[in-house]
Design an enzyme around this catalytic site. Structure first.
Site, PDB file in Angstrom:
ATOM      1  N   VAL A 169      88.935 -64.519 -14.925  1.00 36.19           N
ATOM      2  CA  VAL A 169      90.337 -64.613 -14.513  1.00 36.19           C
ATOM      3  C   VAL A 169      90.570 -63.398 -13.618  1.00 36.19           C
ATOM      4  O   VAL A 169      90.558 -62.260 -14.085  1.00 36.19           O
ATOM      5  CB  VAL A 169      91.278 -64.617 -15.735  1.00 36.19           C
ATOM      6  CG1 VAL A 169      92.726 -64.501 -15.300  1.00 36.19           C
ATOM      7  CG2 VAL A 169      91.053 -65.876 -16.567  1.00 36.19           C
ATOM      8  N   PRO A 170      90.757 -63.642 -12.318  1.00 38.74           N
ATOM      9  CA  PRO A 170      90.556 -62.553 -11.327  1.00 38.74           C
ATOM     10  C   PRO A 170      91.713 -61.566 -11.206  1.00 38.74           C
ATOM     11  O   PRO A 170      92.386 -61.513 -10.172  1.00 38.74           O
ATOM     12  CB  PRO A 170      90.333 -63.331 -10.033  1.00 38.74           C
ATOM     13  CG  PRO A 170      91.124 -64.591 -10.210  1.00 38.74           C
ATOM     14  CD  PRO A 170      91.050 -64.930 -11.677  1.00 38.74           C
ATOM     15  N   CYS A 171      91.909 -60.736 -12.211  1.00 40.78           N
ATOM     16  CA  CYS A 171      92.927 -59.683 -12.106  1.00 40.78           C
ATOM     17  C   CYS A 171      92.519 -58.641 -11.070  1.00 40.78           C
ATOM     18  O   CYS A 171      93.363 -57.868 -10.606  1.00 40.78           O
ATOM     19  CB  CYS A 171      93.187 -59.045 -13.462  1.00 40.78           C
ATOM     20  SG  CYS A 171      91.732 -58.332 -14.243  1.00 40.78           S
ATOM     21  N   HIS A 172      91.215 -58.645 -10.696  1.00 39.65           N
ATOM     22  CA  HIS A 172      90.791 -57.683  -9.669  1.00 39.65           C
ATOM     23  C   HIS A 172      91.383 -58.025  -8.296  1.00 39.65           C
ATOM     24  O   HIS A 172      91.329 -57.204  -7.383  1.00 39.65           O
ATOM     25  CB  HIS A 172      89.261 -57.631  -9.592  1.00 39.65           C
ATOM     26  CG  HIS A 172      88.606 -58.958  -9.296  1.00 39.65           C
ATOM     27  ND1 HIS A 172      88.302 -59.870 -10.293  1.00 39.65           N
ATOM     28  CD2 HIS A 172      88.229 -59.542  -8.129  1.00 39.65           C
ATOM     29  CE1 HIS A 172      87.739 -60.950  -9.748  1.00 39.65           C
ATOM     30  NE2 HIS A 172      87.689 -60.774  -8.434  1.00 39.65           N
TER      31      HIS A 172
END
Lengths: 201, 168
Positions: A169-172
């Site tokens: 889950v791309p919180c980056h």
């Protein structure tokens, strides 16, 4: 005449190969009996060794080394169930897709996710993140607006900082408004690495 | 509560040693180990905090091993206790005749060795576990180890006295 402790030492001789085989049998037996509440494995990546844990519903936790994998497993034992085994087969798909992602050949994860560790506003933030396309970024304010709470910029930061499923889950892909990185669970180098990987692909 | 994996890592080898001494180092011991840890995994969330994990696992393992011993006794075709299963654990001669000699011991001596010497239970606790008395466990453990000492010739792996009938 053999000393008695020599007899006992021989009886007690460890058999690591047999224990490995028995462990694999336990993994399969536990899954078949429906009592493998959490399976985990670890996998080596360019951002360090990742811990992956899955329930029977899907991937529930990804953790960086810096989070201390033992501490993460202990926390999962409390929050989900202590019926936890190192059981890589349930994570085989996740490991393969992460390998592909880090090789630059995968842009989207197609894995069942178990979101039970996230609730309320944080859950809606995390559910929005996969809509930020590979190689793109949004600011914390943009994410706040996208989930319908434009003033909740700080809460978006908290949601990203407590993402139980980083990388997948791309919180980056969420940055500060000025373009600087903001914090990251896996450390700033990991965030930079992931953004660089996606920018290059 | 610790992740169950930690219990397997900490106590898996000890439980295996017990199962092998009681049942011989073959498929029965592997079945007993597997059934022990599967049963323990099922029951684990209900285990009281602060329980002694190894004692709990040893108790389950004893029950599973005895189930297998009884099933063997009921079996119309007697199953050899003799660990010919050495075939799955290396060359039969490599252990100096030790496992063959273990297989010749009566069950109470194998249990006394397993629970007192290998699991480290005091005679009192080993007696409670096996429904015996501390004095009987002490005697059975000593007699069993004495027989193994006579039979065990690690320096001459192919000249097991047990195999040659030196031990009755």
């Amino acid at each position: 005449m053999t000393a008695p402790d020599s007899v006992l030492t021989s009886l007690a001789a460890p058999d690591p190969a047999l224990l490995d085989r028995l462990h694999a049998r336990l993994e399969a037996g536990a899954a078949a009996a429906g009592v493998l509440d959490l399976a985990y494995t670890t996998t080596a990546t360019p951002v360090g060794r990742l811990l992956l844990a899955a329930t029977d519903r899907g991937l529930v936790r990804v953790a960086f080394e810096g989070e201390d994998h033992d501490a993460v497993l202990a926390a999962l034992a409390g929050s989900i169930s202590p019926r936890i085994l190192h059981a890589p087969s349930r994570l085989a798909d996740a490991v393969r897709q992460l390998d592909e992602y880090f090789a630059g050949t995968r842009r989207r994860f197609e894995l069942p996710l178990d979101r039970r560790l996230s609730k309320g506003f944080r859950l809606s933030v995390l559910e929005h993140l996969p809509r930020i396309a590979y190689g793109h970024t949004e600011s914390y304010a943009q994410v706040a607006a996208a989930v319908g709470s434009p003033k909740a910029v700080r809460a978006v930061g908290t949601a990203c900082a407590t993402n139980p499923l980083p990388v997948v889950v791309p919180c980056h892909r969420v940055l500060r408004a000025d373009g600087s990185f903001g914090g990251y669970l896996g450390g700033p180098q990991a965030k930079a690495y992931l953004l660089g990987l996606e920018a290059a692909a | 509560m610790k992740p169950f994996e930690q219990l397997v890592a900490d106590h898996g080898a000890a439980v295996l040693r017990i199962c092998r001494v009681v049942l011989g180092p073959g498929p029965d011991a592997e079945d007993a180990w597997s059934e022990t840890f599967l049963a323990a995994l099922k029951a684990y969330p209900g285990l009281p905090a602060g329980a002694n994990h190894e004692a709990w696992l040893v108790t389950i393992a004893r029950r599973k091993a005895i189930d297998i011993v009884r099933a063997r006794a009921r079996s119309p075709v007697p199953v050899a206790i003799l660990p010919e299963a050495a075939s799955t654990h290396g060359n039969p001669g490599d252990d100096g005749g030790l496992w063959h000699a273990v297989g010749l011991l009566p069950l109470r001596q194998r249990e006394a060795i397993a629970y007192h010497y290998l699991a480290g239970l005091p005679y009192q606790e080993a007696a409670e576990l096996t429904g015996s008395t501390p004095a009987a466990v002490r005697r059975a453990a000593a007699d069993g180890v004495a027989k193994l000492r006579l039979a065990y010739r690690p320096e001459f792996p192919n000249e097991s006295p047990a195999a040659q009938g030196a031990v009755p």
